[in-house]
Scaffold this motif. Structure first.
Motif, PDB file in Angstrom:
ATOM      1  N   CYS A  84      43.053  37.172  40.083  1.00 50.40           N
ATOM      2  CA  CYS A  84      42.662  38.343  40.991  1.00 50.40           C
ATOM      3  C   CYS A  84      41.985  37.922  42.633  1.00 50.40           C
ATOM      4  O   CYS A  84      42.074  38.890  43.315  1.00 50.40           O
ATOM      5  CB  CYS A  84      41.696  39.133  40.346  1.00 50.40           C
ATOM      6  SG  CYS A  84      39.880  38.343  40.437  1.00 50.40           S
ATOM      7  N   GLY A  85      41.674  36.818  42.814  1.00 46.27           N
ATOM      8  CA  GLY A  85      41.291  36.359  44.037  1.00 46.27           C
ATOM      9  C   GLY A  85      39.879  36.981  44.207  1.00 46.27           C
ATOM     10  O   GLY A  85      39.010  37.134  43.471  1.00 46.27           O
ATOM     11  N   SER A  86      39.809  37.614  45.374  1.00 48.21           N
ATOM     12  CA  SER A  86      38.598  38.755  45.495  1.00 48.21           C
ATOM     13  C   SER A  86      38.688  39.980  44.975  1.00 48.21           C
ATOM     14  O   SER A  86      37.973  40.726  45.130  1.00 48.21           O
ATOM     15  CB  SER A  86      38.410  38.592  47.022  1.00 48.21           C
ATOM     16  OG  SER A  86      39.496  39.337  47.741  1.00 48.21           O
ATOM     17  N   ALA A  87      39.752  40.287  44.188  1.00 41.52           N
ATOM     18  CA  ALA A  87      40.019  41.523  43.318  1.00 41.52           C
ATOM     19  C   ALA A  87      39.916  42.922  44.208  1.00 41.52           C
ATOM     20  O   ALA A  87      39.717  43.813  43.778  1.00 41.52           O
ATOM     21  CB  ALA A  87      38.732  41.646  42.221  1.00 41.52           C
ATOM     22  N   GLY A 108      34.935  30.251  43.756  1.00 41.36           N
ATOM     23  CA  GLY A 108      34.897  30.402  45.159  1.00 41.36           C
ATOM     24  C   GLY A 108      35.303  32.002  45.345  1.00 41.36           C
ATOM     25  O   GLY A 108      34.819  32.736  46.004  1.00 41.36           O
ATOM     26  N   MET A 109      36.462  32.284  44.571  1.00 43.92           N
ATOM     27  CA  MET A 109      37.191  33.484  44.915  1.00 43.92           C
ATOM     28  C   MET A 109      36.354  34.555  43.999  1.00 43.92           C
ATOM     29  O   MET A 109      36.051  35.735  44.960  1.00 43.92           O
ATOM     30  CB  MET A 109      38.532  33.539  44.368  1.00 43.92           C
ATOM     31  CG  MET A 109      39.555  32.681  45.341  1.00 43.92           C
ATOM     32  SD  MET A 109      40.010  33.835  46.921  1.00 43.92           S
ATOM     33  CE  MET A 109      41.204  33.011  47.358  1.00 43.92           C
ATOM     34  N   LEU A 110      35.778  34.148  43.040  1.00 45.70           N
ATOM     35  CA  LEU A 110      35.006  35.354  42.270  1.00 45.70           C
ATOM     36  C   LEU A 110      33.771  35.542  43.261  1.00 45.70           C
ATOM     37  O   LEU A 110      33.168  36.647  42.919  1.00 45.70           O
ATOM     38  CB  LEU A 110      34.892  34.775  41.022  1.00 45.70           C
ATOM     39  CG  LEU A 110      36.049  34.816  40.217  1.00 45.70           C
ATOM     40  CD1 LEU A 110      35.795  34.149  38.723  1.00 45.70           C
ATOM     41  CD2 LEU A 110      36.588  36.325  39.787  1.00 45.70           C
ATOM     42  N   ARG A 111      33.315  34.744  43.882  1.00 47.33           N
ATOM     43  CA  ARG A 111      31.896  35.101  44.667  1.00 47.33           C
ATOM     44  C   ARG A 111      32.297  35.933  45.567  1.00 47.33           C
ATOM     45  O   ARG A 111      31.447  36.832  45.873  1.00 47.33           O
ATOM     46  CB  ARG A 111      31.438  33.645  45.006  1.00 47.33           C
ATOM     47  CG  ARG A 111      30.797  32.809  44.124  1.00 47.33           C
ATOM     48  CD  ARG A 111      30.241  31.500  44.847  1.00 47.33           C
ATOM     49  NE  ARG A 111      29.689  30.619  44.075  1.00 47.33           N
ATOM     50  CZ  ARG A 111      30.169  29.636  43.226  1.00 47.33           C
ATOM     51  NH1 ARG A 111      31.512  29.441  43.988  1.00 47.33           N
ATOM     52  NH2 ARG A 111      29.671  28.832  42.434  1.00 47.33           N
ATOM     53  N   HIS A 112      33.432  35.851  46.283  1.00 54.12           N
ATOM     54  CA  HIS A 112      33.786  36.849  47.374  1.00 54.12           C
ATOM     55  C   HIS A 112      34.068  38.243  46.484  1.00 54.12           C
ATOM     56  O   HIS A 112      33.868  39.420  47.082  1.00 54.12           O
ATOM     57  CB  HIS A 112      35.152  36.239  47.849  1.00 54.12           C
ATOM     58  CG  HIS A 112      34.646  35.355  49.078  1.00 54.12           C
ATOM     59  ND1 HIS A 112      34.531  35.747  50.150  1.00 54.12           N
ATOM     60  CD2 HIS A 112      34.973  34.082  48.935  1.00 54.12           C
ATOM     61  CE1 HIS A 112      34.130  34.705  51.021  1.00 54.12           C
ATOM     62  NE2 HIS A 112      34.613  33.682  50.219  1.00 54.12           N
ATOM     63  N   ALA A 113      34.552  38.241  45.166  1.00 60.21           N
ATOM     64  CA  ALA A 113      34.758  39.523  44.476  1.00 60.21           C
ATOM     65  C   ALA A 113      33.562  39.898  44.327  1.00 60.21           C
ATOM     66  O   ALA A 113      33.412  41.448  44.273  1.00 60.21           O
ATOM     67  CB  ALA A 113      35.634  39.294  43.216  1.00 60.21           C
ATOM     68  N   VAL A 114      32.571  39.549  43.678  1.00 49.92           N
ATOM     69  CA  VAL A 114      31.085  40.122  43.437  1.00 49.92           C
ATOM     70  C   VAL A 114      30.732  40.547  44.745  1.00 49.92           C
ATOM     71  O   VAL A 114      30.201  41.825  44.921  1.00 49.92           O
ATOM     72  CB  VAL A 114      30.199  39.025  43.143  1.00 49.92           C
ATOM     73  CG1 VAL A 114      28.978  39.238  43.082  1.00 49.92           C
ATOM     74  CG2 VAL A 114      30.715  38.397  41.758  1.00 49.92           C
ATOM     75  N   ARG A 115      30.858  40.030  45.951  1.00 50.15           N
ATOM     76  CA  ARG A 115      30.291  40.446  47.199  1.00 50.15           C
ATOM     77  C   ARG A 115      31.067  41.834  47.542  1.00 50.15           C
ATOM     78  O   ARG A 115      30.549  42.732  48.089  1.00 50.15           O
ATOM     79  CB  ARG A 115      30.273  39.656  48.249  1.00 50.15           C
ATOM     80  CG  ARG A 115      29.712  38.244  48.008  1.00 50.15           C
ATOM     81  CD  ARG A 115      29.957  37.157  49.047  1.00 50.15           C
ATOM     82  NE  ARG A 115      29.235  35.944  48.718  1.00 50.15           N
ATOM     83  CZ  ARG A 115      29.469  34.756  49.050  1.00 50.15           C
ATOM     84  NH1 ARG A 115      30.660  34.576  49.854  1.00 50.15           N
ATOM     85  NH2 ARG A 115      28.529  33.570  48.811  1.00 50.15           N
ATOM     86  N   ALA A 116      32.255  41.795  47.392  1.00 43.16           N
ATOM     87  CA  ALA A 116      33.311  42.940  47.627  1.00 43.16           C
ATOM     88  C   ALA A 116      32.980  44.234  46.778  1.00 43.16           C
ATOM     89  O   ALA A 116      32.892  45.312  47.169  1.00 43.16           O
ATOM     90  CB  ALA A 116      34.642  42.708  47.679  1.00 43.16           C
TER      91      ALA A 116
END
Length: 277
Positions: A84-87, A108-116
């Protein structure tokens, strides 16, 4: 959500073309996307969006293409996003009423997904997982999607097909996009003047960037079109459609090898629409 620790790989030292196994490919992909997540998303954030399903660099978006069928019929459907990357795609699915779960190998990608998720107020469930060993029960989902996620970066793409087939319910579909196989033989350049064959279409070796100890730090695997089809059929899917998107008129984005000039001449993406009987 608990994220796995860094890979421990060293700095990049060179490029090779060779076969890799799944352990090496998984370690390399997690390493690469962990260290590249910030710069990748900074470069492509405007194009990807935070609540959108962009199928490919050619600019094909689900809201225009309708590859998943009528939007109204997505409501309530249990959907898995593979890689999913940043989902943004999972959040788009949630925005039209679907019930998505998104996973990626990269913390690293999932941290961006959490923020988004927090920025958009669309809190899709996120899982850190390997596409070759899905942590989901048999027949858990009605639909699976992947927009350039995971499949190009595993050593055995056929295993991903089997795993997605396993977690889909009968009648479920898997719609996924990846690099067009013809892209493999051409230089990684957006310039149409560089449309010269640089390697064999039939060479099964992976493109590998290695660290200073000779370990794979980035892996991208190649499958011919016939191998992709055999992976799909071998897993048990019915292949219902195969799409080679043309460049979106007026789109001026340059994304790696993809560009308006090159997109007018050769395909860069292939999308497979598969159904579990």
């Amino acid at each position: 959500m608990t994220l796995t620790p860094p890979s421990g790989l060293g700095p990049l030292a060179g490029v090779a073309q060779r076969l890799v196994d799944q352990t090496e490919a998984s370690r390399a992909s997690r390493h690469w996307w962990d260290i590249d997540a910030d710069s990748y998303l900074q470069a492509h954030a405007e194009d990807l969006g935070e609540v959108d399903l962009l199928w490919c660099p050619e600019g094909l978006r689900e809201r225009d293409a309708g590859l998943l069928g009528e939007r109204s019929k997505l409501a309530g459907r249990r959907v898995l996003e593979v890689g999913c990357g940043s989902a943004p795609a999972a959040r788009w699915l949630a925005s039209v009423g679907a019930d998505p779960v998104a996973f990626d190998l990269s913390g690293g990608m999932l941290r961006h997904a959490v923020r988004a998720n927090a920025r958009t107020g669309i809190d899709v469930p996120l899982v850190q997982a390997d596409a070759t060993a899905l942590p989901f029960a048999d027949e858990s989902f009605e639909l699976a999607i992947s927009a350039f996620g995971a499949i190009a970066f595993v050593a055995d793409p056929a295993l991903v097909m089997r795993e997605v087939f396993r977690v889909l319910r009968p009648g479920g579909r898997f719609v996924w996009s990846t690099n067009h196989p013809i892209r493999w033989i051409l230089p990684d350049s957006p310039d149409p003047a560089d449309l010269t064959v640089r390697s064999s279409y039939f060479d099964p070796s992976a493109y590998v960037e290695i660290d200073d100890a000779g370990r794979a730090a980035y892996v991208e695997t190649h499958r011919t079109m016939s191998q992709r089809v055999r992976d799909i059929l071998g897993a048990g899917f019915v292949l219902e459609d195969l799409i080679e998107p043309e460049w979106t008129p007026g789109r001026q984005v340059v994304w790696g090898q993809w560009s308006p000039e090159r997109g007018a001449l050769v395909p860069g993406t292939v999308i497979f629409n598969c159904r579990k009987p």
